[in-house]
Write a protein that holds these residues in place. Structure first.
Motif, short mmCIF file in Angstrom:
data_model
loop_
_atom_site.label_atom_id
_atom_site.label_comp_id
_atom_site.label_asym_id
_atom_site.label_seq_id
_atom_site.Cartn_x
_atom_site.Cartn_y
_atom_site.Cartn_z
N GLU A 1 0.93 5.52 0.06
CA GLU A 1 0.16 6.74 0.29
C GLU A 1 0.60 7.77 -0.74
OE1 GLU A 1 -0.73 10.25 3.56
OE2 GLU A 1 0.37 8.48 4.19
N LYS B 1 -4.29 9.89 -0.32
CA LYS B 1 -5.06 8.65 -0.38
C LYS B 1 -4.11 7.46 -0.42
CE LYS B 1 -8.80 10.81 -2.97
NZ LYS B 1 -9.48 10.87 -4.27
N HIS B 2 -4.61 6.33 0.07
CA HIS B 2 -3.83 5.09 0.05
C HIS B 2 -4.24 4.26 -1.16
CE1 HIS B 2 -3.25 6.36 4.18
NE2 HIS B 2 -2.15 5.63 4.16
N ARG C 1 -3.33 0.41 -3.18
CA ARG C 1 -2.69 -0.90 -3.20
C ARG C 1 -2.09 -1.12 -4.58
NH1 ARG C 1 -0.82 -4.36 0.22
NH2 ARG C 1 -1.38 -6.51 -0.08
N THR D 1 0.85 -1.18 0.00
CA THR D 1 0.00 0.00 0.00
C THR D 1 0.89 1.23 0.00
OG1 THR D 1 -1.70 -1.19 1.22
CG2 THR D 1 -1.84 1.21 1.22
#
Length: 182
Positions: free
Chosen positions: A54, A60-61, A63, A52
């Protein structure tokens, strides 16, 4: 100034002449759609094949998944703190400007059919190539918007249709887009 869109094959050609670390950073951007600043800020201790991230611009995160070959290349490249350490200090990461300058240097070297590859080629061009290929393969603007973490579908469509917009702009100017001959 906005980053121009170039065909993915043209960018692949340019990658061959970049400094190895800059090439690797752009390959990560092409594969994941991350902004180059987020790629360069990757920390060695957090580097995994699935991880993940940022995003610095939006907070926002997201994946991401790195293919095995790319992940192994990142491990070989990694410094003690950052995957892409600065050439001056291990405690800082490489800058976006360093990658940009290398891209400009290489784009000035190459000409296709005697024409300049693009007016404004930058690391952000890789993000546009990612968006176009994703949109072409899925034809789902919402999914592309979600993966690029755009708040506006209109902005996403500017990215997803960057190839068509660039072709139309060049046609209006009486120029042909640079492309590799097969």
């Amino acid at each position: 100034m906005r980053a121009d869109y170039v065909d993915g094959n043209v960018l692949e050609l340019l990658l061959t002449a970049l400094m190895p670390a800059n090439r690797l950073a752009l390959q990560v951007s092409l594969c994941t759609g991350l902004r180059i600043g987020d790629v360069l800020a990757l920390r060695t201790e957090r580097l995994q094949q699935r991880m993940t991230v940022e995003e610095r611009k939006t907070g926002k995160h997201r994946r991401i998944y790195l293919p095995v070959g790319l992940y192994e290349a990142l491990l070989r490249q990694a410094g003690e703190i950052f995957v892409f350490p600065s050439r001056l200090s291990e405690r800082r990461h490489r800058t976006r400007q360093a990658v940009y300058k290398d891209m400009r240097r290489v784009s000035e070297l190459y000409r296709l059919d005697g024409k300049k590859i693009a007016e404004h080629l930058s690391p952000h061009s890789a993000r546009k190539i990612y968006a176009v290929s994703l949109f072409r393969s899925r034809a789902d603007a919402k999914k592309v918007q979600q993966l690029l973490q755009h708040s506006s579908e209109a902005v996403t469509m500017l990215y997803a249709m960057a190839d068509a917009l660039t072709a139309a702009k060049l046609k209006a100017e009486g120029k042909a887009p640079a492309a590799l001959k097969k």
